[in-house]
Design a protein around this motif. Structure first.
Motif, PDB file in Angstrom:
ATOM      1  N   PRO A  30     -13.499   5.608  -4.552  1.00 60.74           N
ATOM      2  CA  PRO A  30     -12.346   6.454  -4.815  1.00 60.74           C
ATOM      3  C   PRO A  30     -12.747   7.841  -5.320  1.00 60.74           C
ATOM      4  N   ASN A  87      -3.707   3.463  -0.382  1.00 59.11           N
ATOM      5  CA  ASN A  87      -4.047   2.836  -1.662  1.00 59.11           C
ATOM      6  C   ASN A  87      -3.447   1.438  -1.690  1.00 59.11           C
ATOM      7  N   ARG A 108      -5.688   5.250  -6.884  1.00 57.73           N
ATOM      8  CA  ARG A 108      -6.862   6.066  -6.562  1.00 57.73           C
ATOM      9  C   ARG A 108      -6.526   7.549  -6.477  1.00 57.73           C
ATOM     10  N   SER A 131       0.840  -1.196   0.000  1.00 54.98           N
ATOM     11  CA  SER A 131       0.000   0.000   0.000  1.00 54.98           C
ATOM     12  C   SER A 131       0.868   1.236   0.000  1.00 54.98           C
TER      13      SER A 131
END
Length: 228
Positions: free
Chosen positions: A224, A157, A177, A153
Motif C-alpha cells: 500500500p 481496496n 489503503r 471493496s
C-alpha cells in the motif's frame, strides 16, 4: 491507468480462499508469563488463492498462458476478485436470496469491468474514510442487512466487516489503503483487490495429454501507499 481484472469467471476454480492475513511477532514474555504479540504489517494484507482449477478448452489454456506472461512473476499489478457474493447482504425474495444474473465483462481475457447484468447489492459510503481508517459508514441502498463477515471493496481496496459499532457504521479490516470519499461505490457484488502474483509462484502447470491443465494461483495485496 485502469488495471485489468483477473478473469476468474473464465477459469472457474472450485475453491477460493480470499482473506486478510496479519503478520505478527512475539514481543517477548513478561515475568508473569504473559506473551505480547505485535502486528508487523499495519493491520494485515489480502491473500487470494484459487485452486482446483480445470482448464479444458483451448480458450482457457491460451488465456491462462497470456496471464502468466502479463503478471511477469509478480512484478505487475492487477485487480483480483474476492468472489464473496454468497455471504454479502443480498436481498431476499420469499424464502431465499434473489436469483443471481449473468456476469458481464467488457473483455473475455483482460476485462477492466466485470458486473452482474442486474446488480445484486447497491451501497455507497455514507461518510469519508481516512487513510488507515478502520471505521466505515455504509449506506445500504438495496434491501439487506450487514451483520459481520461480509467482504466488499472500494476503488480496489478490500475490506472485511468485523461488526457494527453504531447504526450504519462498521469496524473493518484491514485498514483503508487510501482516503475514500463519501458517495464512493461500495462493491459487494464483485469486490476486487489490487494485487500481484505471489513472489516466486509458478502459475504454469504441465498440460496433460496436450489438452488439460490443473493449475492453481495465489495473489497477495500490493504494497500500500505509505507502507502501512
Amino acid at each position: 491507468m485502469t488495471l485489468p481484472i483477473f478473469p476468474v469467471q473464465l477459469f472457474r476454480p472450485k475453491a477460493v480462499n480470499a482473506r486478510p492475513v496479519v503478520s505478527t511477532i512475539s514481543g517477548g514474555t513478561s515475568l508473569s508469563g504473559i506473551e505480547d504479540v505485535i502486528a508487523t504489517d499495519g493491520g494485515g494484507r489480502w491473500v487470494v488463492e484459487y485452486s482446483d482449477i480445470q482448464l479444458r478448452t483451448p480458450e482457457q489454456l491460451r488465456a491462462w498462458s497470456a496471464w502468466a506472461g502479463y503478471l511477469a512473476g509478480g512484478t505487475i499489478e492487477c485487480l483480483v476478485p474476492i468472489v464473496s457474493l454468497a455471504t454479502g447482504p443480498r436481498q431476499f425474495a420469499w424464502d431465499g436470496p434473489t436469483r443471481v444474473s449473468k456476469l458481464v465483462a467488457d473483455d473475455p481475457v483482460f476485462p477492466q469491468s466485470v458486473t452482474y447484468s442486474i446488480p445484486q447489492i447497491k451501497a455507497v459510503l455514507a461518510a469519508d474514510t481516512p487513510l488507515r481508517g478502520t471505521s466505515v459508514a455504509i449506506d445500504l441502498i438495496s434491501r439487506g442487512e450487514i451483520t459481520g463477515g461480509e467482504k466488499f471493496s472500494i476503488a480496489g481496496n478490500g475490506f472485511r466487516v468485523v461488526r457494527e459499532t453504531a447504526p450504519g457504521v462498521y469496524l473493518v479490516t484491514p485498514p483503508a489503503r487510501q482516503a475514500l470519499a463519501e458517495g464512493a461505490d461500495v462493491n459487494f457484488d464483485w469486490p476486487v483487490v489490487r494485487c500481484r502474483l505471489q513472489p516466486n509462484f509458478d502459475m504454469e502447470a504441465a498440460i496433460n495429454m496436450g489438452r488439460f491443465m490443473s493449475p492453481s494461483i495465489t495473489f497477495v495485496e500490493s504494497p500500500p501507499v505509505g507502507g502501512i
